[in-house]
Design a protein around this motif. Structure first.
Motif, PDB file in Angstrom:
ATOM      1  N   PHE A  87       0.887  -1.192   0.235  1.00  0.00           N
ATOM      2  CA  PHE A  87       0.076  -0.190  -0.146  1.00  0.00           C
ATOM      3  C   PHE A  87       0.954   1.482   0.101  1.00  0.00           C
ATOM      4  O   PHE A  87       0.438   2.399   0.298  1.00  0.00           O
ATOM      5  CB  PHE A  87      -1.151   0.067   1.221  1.00  0.00           C
ATOM      6  N   ASP A  88       1.991   0.932  -0.266  1.00  0.00           N
ATOM      7  CA  ASP A  88       3.055   2.217  -0.518  1.00  0.00           C
ATOM      8  C   ASP A  88       2.763   2.920  -1.808  1.00  0.00           C
ATOM      9  O   ASP A  88       2.294   2.207  -2.711  1.00  0.00           O
ATOM     10  CB  ASP A  88       4.653   1.818  -0.542  1.00  0.00           C
ATOM     11  N   THR A  89       2.978   4.394  -1.615  1.00  0.00           N
ATOM     12  CA  THR A  89       2.611   4.988  -2.769  1.00  0.00           C
ATOM     13  C   THR A  89       3.861   4.621  -3.834  1.00  0.00           C
ATOM     14  O   THR A  89       4.695   4.036  -3.580  1.00  0.00           O
ATOM     15  CB  THR A  89       2.722   6.576  -2.521  1.00  0.00           C
ATOM     16  N   PRO A 127       5.753   6.999  -6.832  1.00  0.00           N
ATOM     17  CA  PRO A 127       7.223   6.551  -6.421  1.00  0.00           C
ATOM     18  C   PRO A 127       7.118   6.241  -4.590  1.00  0.00           C
ATOM     19  O   PRO A 127       6.034   6.832  -4.108  1.00  0.00           O
ATOM     20  CB  PRO A 127       8.295   7.454  -6.850  1.00  0.00           C
ATOM     21  N   THR A 128       7.880   5.537  -4.110  1.00  0.00           N
ATOM     22  CA  THR A 128       7.952   5.284  -2.697  1.00  0.00           C
ATOM     23  C   THR A 128       8.014   6.704  -1.879  1.00  0.00           C
ATOM     24  O   THR A 128       8.506   7.513  -2.309  1.00  0.00           O
ATOM     25  CB  THR A 128       8.975   4.237  -2.381  1.00  0.00           C
ATOM     26  N   SER A 129       7.295   6.417  -0.828  1.00  0.00           N
ATOM     27  CA  SER A 129       7.401   7.692   0.392  1.00  0.00           C
ATOM     28  C   SER A 129       8.079   7.078   1.566  1.00  0.00           C
ATOM     29  O   SER A 129       8.198   7.836   2.491  1.00  0.00           O
ATOM     30  CB  SER A 129       6.091   8.200   0.494  1.00  0.00           C
ATOM     31  N   ARG A 130       8.698   5.943   1.675  1.00  0.00           N
ATOM     32  CA  ARG A 130       9.312   5.507   2.732  1.00  0.00           C
ATOM     33  C   ARG A 130      10.670   5.824   2.789  1.00  0.00           C
ATOM     34  O   ARG A 130      11.324   6.345   1.725  1.00  0.00           O
ATOM     35  CB  ARG A 130       9.261   3.842   2.661  1.00  0.00           C
ATOM     36  N   ARG A 131      11.380   5.679   4.102  1.00  0.00           N
ATOM     37  CA  ARG A 131      12.732   5.956   4.135  1.00  0.00           C
ATOM     38  C   ARG A 131      13.633   5.069   3.282  1.00  0.00           C
ATOM     39  O   ARG A 131      13.287   3.913   2.931  1.00  0.00           O
ATOM     40  CB  ARG A 131      13.042   5.798   5.589  1.00  0.00           C
ATOM     41  N   ILE A 132      14.966   5.788   3.056  1.00  0.00           N
ATOM     42  CA  ILE A 132      15.927   4.956   1.939  1.00  0.00           C
ATOM     43  C   ILE A 132      16.356   3.488   2.570  1.00  0.00           C
ATOM     44  O   ILE A 132      16.514   2.727   2.062  1.00  0.00           O
ATOM     45  CB  ILE A 132      17.096   5.773   1.811  1.00  0.00           C
ATOM     46  N   ASP A 133      16.481   3.558   4.200  1.00  0.00           N
ATOM     47  CA  ASP A 133      17.057   2.346   4.729  1.00  0.00           C
ATOM     48  C   ASP A 133      15.918   1.250   4.614  1.00  0.00           C
ATOM     49  O   ASP A 133      16.110   0.019   4.378  1.00  0.00           O
ATOM     50  CB  ASP A 133      17.198   2.464   6.120  1.00  0.00           C
ATOM     51  N   ILE A 134      14.697   1.602   4.482  1.00  0.00           N
ATOM     52  CA  ILE A 134      13.543   0.618   4.455  1.00  0.00           C
ATOM     53  C   ILE A 134      13.459  -0.024   2.826  1.00  0.00           C
ATOM     54  O   ILE A 134      13.406  -1.040   2.781  1.00  0.00           O
ATOM     55  CB  ILE A 134      12.127   1.338   4.858  1.00  0.00           C
ATOM     56  N   VAL A 135      13.610   0.912   1.962  1.00  0.00           N
ATOM     57  CA  VAL A 135      13.668   0.766   0.654  1.00  0.00           C
ATOM     58  C   VAL A 135      14.578  -0.345   0.367  1.00  0.00           C
ATOM     59  O   VAL A 135      14.697  -1.029  -0.542  1.00  0.00           O
ATOM     60  CB  VAL A 135      13.801   2.104  -0.200  1.00  0.00           C
ATOM     61  N   ARG A 136      16.031   0.223   0.905  1.00  0.00           N
ATOM     62  CA  ARG A 136      17.020  -0.829   0.676  1.00  0.00           C
ATOM     63  C   ARG A 136      16.790  -2.444   1.171  1.00  0.00           C
ATOM     64  O   ARG A 136      16.965  -3.311   0.422  1.00  0.00           O
ATOM     65  CB  ARG A 136      18.240   0.026   1.351  1.00  0.00           C
ATOM     66  N   ILE A 137      16.200  -2.218   2.338  1.00  0.00           N
ATOM     67  CA  ILE A 137      16.115  -3.692   2.850  1.00  0.00           C
ATOM     68  C   ILE A 137      15.028  -4.373   2.153  1.00  0.00           C
ATOM     69  O   ILE A 137      15.090  -5.588   1.638  1.00  0.00           O
ATOM     70  CB  ILE A 137      15.256  -3.541   4.432  1.00  0.00           C
ATOM     71  N   ARG A 138      13.999  -3.523   1.428  1.00  0.00           N
ATOM     72  CA  ARG A 138      12.942  -4.417   0.655  1.00  0.00           C
ATOM     73  C   ARG A 138      13.789  -4.639  -0.935  1.00  0.00           C
ATOM     74  O   ARG A 138      13.099  -5.793  -1.254  1.00  0.00           O
ATOM     75  CB  ARG A 138      11.839  -3.381   0.404  1.00  0.00           C
ATOM     76  N   TYR A 139      14.627  -3.927  -1.246  1.00  0.00           N
ATOM     77  CA  TYR A 139      15.236  -4.280  -2.532  1.00  0.00           C
ATOM     78  C   TYR A 139      16.245  -5.580  -2.396  1.00  0.00           C
ATOM     79  O   TYR A 139      15.947  -6.214  -3.319  1.00  0.00           O
ATOM     80  CB  TYR A 139      16.188  -3.058  -2.904  1.00  0.00           C
ATOM     81  N   ASP A 140      16.807  -5.655  -1.164  1.00  0.00           N
ATOM     82  CA  ASP A 140      17.384  -6.718  -1.085  1.00  0.00           C
ATOM     83  C   ASP A 140      16.684  -7.956  -1.038  1.00  0.00           C
ATOM     84  O   ASP A 140      17.086  -9.135  -1.564  1.00  0.00           O
ATOM     85  CB  ASP A 140      18.409  -6.562   0.230  1.00  0.00           C
ATOM     86  N   ARG A 141      15.720  -7.695  -0.134  1.00  0.00           N
ATOM     87  CA  ARG A 141      14.588  -9.093   0.023  1.00  0.00           C
ATOM     88  C   ARG A 141      13.964  -9.432  -1.435  1.00  0.00           C
ATOM     89  O   ARG A 141      13.744 -10.492  -1.719  1.00  0.00           O
ATOM     90  CB  ARG A 141      13.363  -8.433   0.719  1.00  0.00           C
ATOM     91  N   LEU A 142      13.811  -8.352  -2.205  1.00  0.00           N
ATOM     92  CA  LEU A 142      13.343  -8.616  -3.604  1.00  0.00           C
ATOM     93  C   LEU A 142      14.056  -9.322  -4.360  1.00  0.00           C
ATOM     94  O   LEU A 142      13.960 -10.193  -5.157  1.00  0.00           O
ATOM     95  CB  LEU A 142      12.856  -7.293  -4.390  1.00  0.00           C
ATOM     96  N   LYS A 143      15.437  -9.191  -4.282  1.00  0.00           N
ATOM     97  CA  LYS A 143      16.438  -9.750  -4.990  1.00  0.00           C
ATOM     98  C   LYS A 143      16.742 -11.310  -4.606  1.00  0.00           C
ATOM     99  O   LYS A 143      16.839 -12.134  -5.673  1.00  0.00           O
ATOM    100  CB  LYS A 143      17.999  -9.359  -4.936  1.00  0.00           C
ATOM    101  N   SER A 144      16.522 -11.421  -3.281  1.00  0.00           N
ATOM    102  CA  SER A 144      16.586 -12.820  -2.741  1.00  0.00           C
ATOM    103  C   SER A 144      15.401 -13.518  -3.446  1.00  0.00           C
ATOM    104  O   SER A 144      15.701 -14.678  -3.691  1.00  0.00           O
ATOM    105  CB  SER A 144      16.525 -12.714  -1.220  1.00  0.00           C
ATOM    106  N   ILE A 145      14.212 -13.084  -3.333  1.00  0.00           N
ATOM    107  CA  ILE A 145      13.054 -13.766  -3.646  1.00  0.00           C
ATOM    108  C   ILE A 145      13.180 -14.050  -5.456  1.00  0.00           C
ATOM    109  O   ILE A 145      12.882 -15.070  -5.873  1.00  0.00           O
ATOM    110  CB  ILE A 145      11.717 -12.986  -3.463  1.00  0.00           C
ATOM    111  N   ALA A 146      13.659 -12.862  -5.944  1.00  0.00           N
ATOM    112  CA  ALA A 146      13.809 -13.101  -7.521  1.00  0.00           C
ATOM    113  C   ALA A 146      14.762 -14.189  -7.731  1.00  0.00           C
ATOM    114  O   ALA A 146      14.681 -14.748  -8.876  1.00  0.00           O
ATOM    115  CB  ALA A 146      14.055 -11.573  -8.090  1.00  0.00           C
TER     116      ALA A 146
END
Length: 719
Positions: A608-610, A612-631
């Motif tokens: 439910f994030d907007t 482009p994203t409105s979250r902090r850069i550290d949260i986005v980095r964690i989610r990006y790393d998680r996305l790479k792991s799942i991908a």
């Protein structure tokens, strides 16, 4: 290359006679070998002796000693006779600094020839002479003979090809070399443990008493010889980011038990010790507590240090469980052509190329050919084969450690020129395959062809029955199926743990080979083992998708036919389909199918994030790393589906001639059985077999599944 003793074939096993074939895959090159052993009775007491061996314009020197009357070198020099055909005299000079002490001259026409596996020539003492031919004080022990690159002294010798290279370290870097990977084991422990650079920690004990319970499996990778101890510690978390060590225990792996099957091992109590500082200076070791563990080395598994799809060895670690070899693989590394310059040296482009070949635990490295875009190695190597469904990998590299050694700071890295993989099951027995393979390297700018390598390969198996029997056996050792290493956790967690184990295994192989002389460097080992093959790549997922689409061409044609039915291209066929198709119930929203009933709060926040994203850069980095792991896991699944489909396709394309022949014979037998027994009888027998009592079940895969798993896929042809 060390040649094994000659033996005879016996009982369908690979014997020494197969391993000691002559150098018949490569061009025979004549070499003049000079072994400088030692000297004695030299004149004077303050000599700094060394020996210079000269043949025409080529010369090599031994190590320099300072003030030594009876020096010993035991060094071998090899001069290629292709470059010195007009020279008739070999000169061996004993020198003190730059002054000549004496020399020994040899007429090339009188030097004996030695053909392996003859016994080596015995060195002899030769009296030194001055420039006029008169005897002087001092003697030199030498052995001089003519041979080829099949001679056992070839890998350790100094070569005339390196005449332009200076420095002892540079000479070491261009020699041929045979490497052996360390034998890897799985030590399995309960509780937190540290082994080398590996560290695993159990969960916090749920038992909030003075007798905590963990009951967890911690799995490490260890390499023989077991030099690093296992360090166990129990810690008490007294505050956030603050842990107090309750006690430690140090265990040497060579003293623990080894397990070869799935039977439970006895557990025992180990003493925990605590280091206490007494009186501010003196350290005292006190008994702290005891810890109950089952600690052992797993020998029934195969420790993967490379992807299983193109692995060179699938045997269990324990030697007692390893079966005899079924054949011999011979590789001739002939030459390379049209190589691109890899670096600039003295203001001009050049390449110092060498090859590395890896099959199973045995690695080989050819000598480095200096400053040549069309190097010729003509070196032959041999491996024992234990499974035909394996792959040999050959890599070509540019030596960047010559002319003064490494750069300051250790930043010099050997450049990749390309690599080739050859699947053994695609080779016909006792046939010599001599082909040129393109050398491709994938860079940030795209794929690039750097040249071609000419190889000669021959695979010979000793028993056709043993070869065919292997196709009904599991690909991995039985312990992987009877008692899997990692049982708990989701599929993604299991894949992550297996990847971590493979990463640790590859790092141990890299560290072990980097300590050899000359070293096989880390960047070379990681490239040959394809260490980063599981990392997410849009290119790889697209390639796997195209592989699937290529095999599913027939299903795509059926889909087009179905679209024609839906669009009433053939009204009669469409009406028949309407009569047969009736919906049974209306569709409904399924929360379990949507994974909405167990969604994590962070996943909901991300959804439910907007944009482009409105979250902090550290949260986005964690989610990006998680996305790479799942991908990355999705990428592996897509690749696995492509492998299965390509294995089906390989039966029709005869990629593996032996497997296709077995499949055709099996189909013929099935037709005969169906004809004489009848379809109903076959269905009845199959039903009784499928519904048999669990007592008659076993965990090993069935013979048809083993056969299918061993069929070749095209993953070994991917970058």
């Amino acid at each position: 290359m060390q040649r094994p003793p000659q033996e005879d074939f016996d009982g369908g096993k690979v014997t020494g006679d197969m391993l000691t074939r002559t150098y018949d895959l490569v061009e025979q090159v004549q070499y003049l070998y000079v072994r400088v052993v030692k000297a004695k009775d030299l004149p004077g007491k303050d000599l700094d002796p060394y020996v210079e061996v000269r043949l025409g314009n080529y010369s090599g020197t031994t190590r320099h000693f300072v003030k030594k009357m009876n020096p010993e070198w035991n060094q071998v020099f090899a001069f290629s006779m292709d470059r010195t055909q007009v020279i008739s005299v070999l000169e061996v000079n004993m020198k003190d600094k730059d002054d000549s002490v004496g020399r020994v001259m040899f007429d090339l026409n009188e030097i004996p020839k030695r053909v392996p596996p003859d016994s080596p020539l015995t060195p002899q003492w030769y009296r030194l002479e001055d420039g006029s031919g008169s005897k002087v004080k001092g003697e030199l022990m030498l052995a001089v003979w003519m041979g080829t690159q099949a001679d056992e002294a070839f890998p350790e010798s100094w070569h005339s090809d390196a005449a332009t290279v200076s420095g002892a370290d540079a000479l070491v870097n261009i020699r041929s070399k045979v490497y052996l990977s360390p034998k890897l084991w799985f030590p399995e422990v309960y509780v937190k443990a540290i082994l080398g650079n590996q560290e695993l920690i159990t969960k916090v004990s749920r038992s909030k008493t003075i007798n905590p319970i963990w009951n967890e499996d911690l799995i490490f990778v260890a390499a023989e010889p077991f030099e690093e101890p296992l360090i166990l510690s129990v810690e008490d978390r007294v505050a956030p980011n603050k842990d107090v060590i309750v006690g430690k225990c140090l265990i040497h792996l060579q003293y623990i038990d080894r397990r070869l099957d799935h039977r439970p091992m006895n557990s025992k109590w180990y003493n925990l010790e605590k280091h206490v500082i007494v009186e501010g200076e003196r350290e005292e070791i006190k008994f702290a507590s005891r810890i109950h563990m089952s600690l052992y080395l797993e020998g029934g598994y195969h420790v993967l240090d490379e992807p299983i799809d193109y692995s060179g060895d699938l045997r269990p670690t324990a030697k007692q469980l390893q079966k005899s070899s079924i054949g011999v693989l011979e590789l001739g590394i002939l030459n390379a052509r049209r190589l691109l310059p890899m670096k600039t040296k003295d203001g001009r482009a050049s390449t110092d190329a060498y090859c590395v070949a890896k099959y199973g635990h045995k690695w080989v490295q050819t000598r480095t050919i200096i400053d040549s875009l069309s190097p010729k190695w003509n070196e032959q190597y041999t491996w024992e084969v234990f499974d035909p469904c394996t792959v040999i990998t050959i890599g070509v590299f540019d030596n960047c450690h010559l002319h003064g050694g490494d750069k300051p700071g250790g930043q010099a890295r050997d450049s990749r020129i390309g690599k080739v993989r050859i699947h053994l099951s695609a080779l016909e027995t006792d046939r010599v395959y001599s082909h040129s393979y393109p050398l491709l390297v994938f860079q940030s700018t795209g794929v690039k062809k750097i040249g071609e390598i000419h190889l000669a390969v021959r695979f010979t198996f000793s028993s056709l029955m043993n070869m065919m029997h292997l196709f009904s056996q599991p690909l991995l050792p039985k312990m992987h199926y009877i008692h899997p290493l990692i049982v708990e956790g989701s599929w993604n967690d299991k894949q992550t743990k297996m990847y971590n184990l493979r990463h640790q295994a590859s790092q141990m192989v890299s560290m072990s080979l980097s300590r050899a002389e000359p070293p096989l460097r880390k960047e070379i080992v990681e490239y040959m083992l394809d260490v980063k093959s599981d990392m997410w790549s849009m290119r790889k997922i697209r390639a796997n998708f195209l592989r699937i689409m290529d095999v599913l061409g027939g299903l795509i044609a059926i889909r087009k036919w179905f679209d024609q039915i839906c669009n009433w291209k053939n009204p009669i066929t469409t009406l028949v389909i309407h009569v047969l198709y009736r919906p049974r119930q209306p569709p409904f929203i399924d929360t379990r199918l949507s994974c909405a009933d167990d969604a994590h709060p962070d996943e909901l926040d991300e959804e439910f994030d907007t944009f482009p994203t409105s979250r902090r850069i550290d949260i986005v980095r964690i989610r990006y790393d998680r996305l790479k792991s799942i991908a990355g896991s999705m990428q592996n699944v897509a690749g696995d589906i492509a492998n299965q489909l390509e294995r089906l396709d390989s039966l029709l394309s005869w990629r593996d001639p032996t497997a296709t022949k077995l499949f055709v014979i099996s189909c013929l037998i099935a037709v005969i059985v169906l004809y004489f027994m009848g379809f109903r009888v076959v269905i009845l027998v199959t039903g009784f077999y499928v519904l048999r009592h669990p007592w008659f079940h076993h965990n090993l895969p069935s013979a048809p599944l083993n056969f299918f798993t061993r069929l070749p896929a095209r993953i070994d042809s991917m970058l």
